[in-house]
Design a protein around this motif. Sequence first.
Motif, PDB file in Angstrom:
ATOM      1  N   ASP A  34       2.999   3.009   6.503  1.00  0.00           N
ATOM      2  CA  ASP A  34       2.186   1.812   6.657  1.00  0.00           C
ATOM      3  C   ASP A  34       0.743   2.063   6.226  1.00  0.00           C
ATOM      4  O   ASP A  34       0.071   1.159   5.742  1.00  0.00           O
ATOM      5  CB  ASP A  34       2.226   1.317   8.103  1.00  0.00           C
ATOM      6  N   SER A  35       0.303   3.296   6.366  1.00  0.00           N
ATOM      7  CA  SER A  35      -1.080   3.623   6.016  1.00  0.00           C
ATOM      8  C   SER A  35      -1.360   3.434   4.524  1.00  0.00           C
ATOM      9  O   SER A  35      -2.516   3.333   4.116  1.00  0.00           O
ATOM     10  CB  SER A  35      -1.395   5.060   6.416  1.00  0.00           C
ATOM     11  N   LEU A  36      -0.316   3.366   3.700  1.00  0.00           N
ATOM     12  CA  LEU A  36      -0.522   3.178   2.265  1.00  0.00           C
ATOM     13  C   LEU A  36      -0.931   1.757   1.926  1.00  0.00           C
ATOM     14  O   LEU A  36      -1.566   1.510   0.915  1.00  0.00           O
ATOM     15  CB  LEU A  36       0.756   3.505   1.495  1.00  0.00           C
ATOM     16  N   LEU A  37      -0.528   0.816   2.759  1.00  0.00           N
ATOM     17  CA  LEU A  37      -0.780  -0.580   2.434  1.00  0.00           C
ATOM     18  C   LEU A  37      -2.200  -0.988   2.799  1.00  0.00           C
ATOM     19  O   LEU A  37      -2.699  -0.644   3.857  1.00  0.00           O
ATOM     20  CB  LEU A  37       0.222  -1.479   3.160  1.00  0.00           C
ATOM     21  N   PRO A  38      -2.843  -1.754   1.932  1.00  0.00           N
ATOM     22  CA  PRO A  38      -4.203  -2.217   2.224  1.00  0.00           C
ATOM     23  C   PRO A  38      -4.181  -3.298   3.293  1.00  0.00           C
ATOM     24  O   PRO A  38      -3.119  -3.860   3.589  1.00  0.00           O
ATOM     25  CB  PRO A  38      -4.660  -2.795   0.884  1.00  0.00           C
ATOM     26  N   PRO A  39      -5.334  -3.625   3.867  1.00  0.00           N
ATOM     27  CA  PRO A  39      -5.375  -4.729   4.824  1.00  0.00           C
ATOM     28  C   PRO A  39      -4.965  -6.031   4.128  1.00  0.00           C
ATOM     29  O   PRO A  39      -5.143  -6.185   2.927  1.00  0.00           O
ATOM     30  CB  PRO A  39      -6.835  -4.800   5.253  1.00  0.00           C
ATOM     31  N   ALA A  40      -4.431  -6.939   4.903  1.00  0.00           N
ATOM     32  CA  ALA A  40      -3.975  -8.210   4.332  1.00  0.00           C
ATOM     33  C   ALA A  40      -5.151  -9.125   4.039  1.00  0.00           C
ATOM     34  O   ALA A  40      -6.235  -8.969   4.583  1.00  0.00           O
ATOM     35  CB  ALA A  40      -3.037  -8.906   5.312  1.00  0.00           C
ATOM     36  N   ASP A  41      -4.891 -10.089   3.168  1.00  0.00           N
ATOM     37  CA  ASP A  41      -5.871 -11.141   2.947  1.00  0.00           C
ATOM     38  C   ASP A  41      -5.981 -11.937   4.248  1.00  0.00           C
ATOM     39  O   ASP A  41      -4.977 -12.210   4.900  1.00  0.00           O
ATOM     40  CB  ASP A  41      -5.404 -12.088   1.828  1.00  0.00           C
ATOM     41  N   GLU A  42      -7.167 -12.310   4.630  1.00  0.00           N
ATOM     42  CA  GLU A  42      -7.395 -13.022   5.889  1.00  0.00           C
ATOM     43  C   GLU A  42      -6.582 -14.302   6.011  1.00  0.00           C
ATOM     44  O   GLU A  42      -6.168 -14.678   7.095  1.00  0.00           O
ATOM     45  CB  GLU A  42      -8.886 -13.343   6.051  1.00  0.00           C
ATOM     46  N   GLN A  43      -6.313 -14.971   4.894  1.00  0.00           N
ATOM     47  CA  GLN A  43      -5.617 -16.249   4.949  1.00  0.00           C
ATOM     48  C   GLN A  43      -4.196 -16.142   5.489  1.00  0.00           C
ATOM     49  O   GLN A  43      -3.623 -17.129   5.929  1.00  0.00           O
ATOM     50  CB  GLN A  43      -5.608 -16.918   3.579  1.00  0.00           C
ATOM     51  N   TRP A  44      -3.599 -14.942   5.490  1.00  0.00           N
ATOM     52  CA  TRP A  44      -2.216 -14.781   5.936  1.00  0.00           C
ATOM     53  C   TRP A  44      -2.113 -14.192   7.339  1.00  0.00           C
ATOM     54  O   TRP A  44      -1.018 -13.937   7.815  1.00  0.00           O
ATOM     55  CB  TRP A  44      -1.436 -13.903   4.956  1.00  0.00           C
ATOM     56  N   LYS A  45      -3.218 -13.974   8.004  1.00  0.00           N
ATOM     57  CA  LYS A  45      -3.205 -13.299   9.304  1.00  0.00           C
ATOM     58  C   LYS A  45      -2.313 -13.979  10.341  1.00  0.00           C
ATOM     59  O   LYS A  45      -1.776 -13.332  11.212  1.00  0.00           O
ATOM     60  CB  LYS A  45      -4.623 -13.173   9.869  1.00  0.00           C
ATOM     61  N   ALA A  46      -2.135 -15.289  10.275  1.00  0.00           N
ATOM     62  CA  ALA A  46      -1.339 -16.003  11.272  1.00  0.00           C
ATOM     63  C   ALA A  46       0.165 -15.896  11.012  1.00  0.00           C
ATOM     64  O   ALA A  46       0.962 -16.253  11.864  1.00  0.00           O
ATOM     65  CB  ALA A  46      -1.745 -17.473  11.312  1.00  0.00           C
ATOM     66  N   ASN A  47       0.557 -15.402   9.850  1.00  0.00           N
ATOM     67  CA  ASN A  47       1.971 -15.312   9.509  1.00  0.00           C
ATOM     68  C   ASN A  47       2.290 -13.879   9.095  1.00  0.00           C
ATOM     69  O   ASN A  47       2.001 -13.469   7.973  1.00  0.00           O
ATOM     70  CB  ASN A  47       2.291 -16.287   8.368  1.00  0.00           C
ATOM     71  N   PRO A  48       2.913 -13.094   9.988  1.00  0.00           N
ATOM     72  CA  PRO A  48       3.152 -11.673   9.685  1.00  0.00           C
ATOM     73  C   PRO A  48       3.969 -11.429   8.424  1.00  0.00           C
ATOM     74  O   PRO A  48       3.710 -10.478   7.701  1.00  0.00           O
ATOM     75  CB  PRO A  48       3.902 -11.165  10.914  1.00  0.00           C
ATOM     76  N   GLY A  49       4.962 -12.271   8.138  1.00  0.00           N
ATOM     77  CA  GLY A  49       5.779 -12.081   6.938  1.00  0.00           C
ATOM     78  C   GLY A  49       4.969 -12.235   5.668  1.00  0.00           C
ATOM     79  O   GLY A  49       5.062 -11.432   4.744  1.00  0.00           O
ATOM     80  N   MET A  50       4.152 -13.281   5.618  1.00  0.00           N
ATOM     81  CA  MET A  50       3.319 -13.499   4.429  1.00  0.00           C
ATOM     82  C   MET A  50       2.197 -12.478   4.359  1.00  0.00           C
ATOM     83  O   MET A  50       1.797 -12.084   3.262  1.00  0.00           O
ATOM     84  CB  MET A  50       2.770 -14.921   4.437  1.00  0.00           C
ATOM     85  N   GLU A  51       1.715 -12.057   5.509  1.00  0.00           N
ATOM     86  CA  GLU A  51       0.682 -11.015   5.532  1.00  0.00           C
ATOM     87  C   GLU A  51       1.233  -9.735   4.906  1.00  0.00           C
ATOM     88  O   GLU A  51       0.589  -9.117   4.067  1.00  0.00           O
ATOM     89  CB  GLU A  51       0.240 -10.748   6.968  1.00  0.00           C
ATOM     90  N   PHE A  52       2.456  -9.361   5.299  1.00  0.00           N
ATOM     91  CA  PHE A  52       3.054  -8.146   4.761  1.00  0.00           C
ATOM     92  C   PHE A  52       3.300  -8.285   3.262  1.00  0.00           C
ATOM     93  O   PHE A  52       3.037  -7.374   2.476  1.00  0.00           O
ATOM     94  CB  PHE A  52       4.349  -7.810   5.503  1.00  0.00           C
ATOM     95  N   GLU A  53       3.780  -9.448   2.837  1.00  0.00           N
ATOM     96  CA  GLU A  53       4.020  -9.701   1.414  1.00  0.00           C
ATOM     97  C   GLU A  53       2.723  -9.571   0.615  1.00  0.00           C
ATOM     98  O   GLU A  53       2.689  -8.971  -0.454  1.00  0.00           O
ATOM     99  CB  GLU A  53       4.603 -11.106   1.256  1.00  0.00           C
ATOM    100  N   SER A  54       1.643 -10.097   1.161  1.00  0.00           N
ATOM    101  CA  SER A  54       0.336  -9.996   0.512  1.00  0.00           C
ATOM    102  C   SER A  54      -0.109  -8.535   0.414  1.00  0.00           C
ATOM    103  O   SER A  54      -0.630  -8.098  -0.610  1.00  0.00           O
ATOM    104  CB  SER A  54      -0.692 -10.818   1.301  1.00  0.00           C
ATOM    105  N   ARG A  55       0.125  -7.788   1.479  1.00  0.00           N
ATOM    106  CA  ARG A  55      -0.253  -6.371   1.485  1.00  0.00           C
ATOM    107  C   ARG A  55       0.541  -5.591   0.436  1.00  0.00           C
ATOM    108  O   ARG A  55      -0.001  -4.734  -0.263  1.00  0.00           O
ATOM    109  CB  ARG A  55      -0.029  -5.765   2.862  1.00  0.00           C
ATOM    110  N   VAL A  56       1.837  -5.879   0.318  1.00  0.00           N
ATOM    111  CA  VAL A  56       2.676  -5.193  -0.669  1.00  0.00           C
ATOM    112  C   VAL A  56       2.206  -5.531  -2.079  1.00  0.00           C
ATOM    113  O   VAL A  56       2.097  -4.649  -2.935  1.00  0.00           O
ATOM    114  CB  VAL A  56       4.168  -5.549  -0.473  1.00  0.00           C
ATOM    115  N   GLN A  57       1.887  -6.790  -2.329  1.00  0.00           N
ATOM    116  CA  GLN A  57       1.409  -7.175  -3.661  1.00  0.00           C
ATOM    117  C   GLN A  57       0.117  -6.443  -4.001  1.00  0.00           C
ATOM    118  O   GLN A  57      -0.030  -5.908  -5.103  1.00  0.00           O
ATOM    119  CB  GLN A  57       1.201  -8.685  -3.749  1.00  0.00           C
ATOM    120  N   ARG A  58      -0.797  -6.380  -3.067  1.00  0.00           N
ATOM    121  CA  ARG A  58      -2.057  -5.677  -3.326  1.00  0.00           C
ATOM    122  C   ARG A  58      -1.823  -4.188  -3.543  1.00  0.00           C
ATOM    123  O   ARG A  58      -2.498  -3.551  -4.354  1.00  0.00           O
ATOM    124  CB  ARG A  58      -3.040  -5.939  -2.183  1.00  0.00           C
ATOM    125  N   TRP A  59      -0.868  -3.610  -2.834  1.00  0.00           N
ATOM    126  CA  TRP A  59      -0.529  -2.201  -3.012  1.00  0.00           C
ATOM    127  C   TRP A  59       0.025  -1.960  -4.416  1.00  0.00           C
ATOM    128  O   TRP A  59      -0.362  -1.010  -5.090  1.00  0.00           O
ATOM    129  CB  TRP A  59       0.473  -1.780  -1.935  1.00  0.00           C
TER     130      TRP A  59
END
Length: 155
Positions: free
Chosen positions: A84-109
């Motif tokens: 998990d430490s490899l993934l960057p922090p999520a975009d703030e706009q997805w903070k309320a939805n864990p699934g989309m937050e994780f998807e955003s983090r994977v894309q940024r990674w």
Amino acid sequence: MIKTSQPDIVVTSQDGEYLMIVEVKLKDISINAQLIAQLKHTMASIGCSVGLVVTGERVILLRDSLEKYNGESIDVVGEAKLPDSLLPPADEQWKANPGMEFESRVQRWLEKLKLTASMDNLPNDLRNLLAEPIMSLLRIGEVRAAGPRWSKSAK
């Protein structure tokens, strides 16, 4: 009958060819034979020879050897642990939805992996899984969401 699904993230060439498709699942328990079969079907239907499944715990690589027709030669070629430490922090706009937050983090990674130096920070099993052929696809392609993320929350 297996339905074709829309991947979460795509890597495309400048002329729109699918270089890689990525399915993102927040929980590892959602990985099953049906999901792998569905990803294989999607890969075959859009003519993409590389697929990734990324979960909170691991990365699974699928590749089509192109030895058979209609995706019959798509196989899981390996998997590695995803710290998990490899993934960057999520975009703030997805903070309320864990699934989309994780998807955003994977894309940024994946976008960050385009930089050669970022491979040095990967654990050996993940570095071996994402070796030169996969890294080349990331470098030459554009990493983007496969569709609007907001539409998933409207369901």
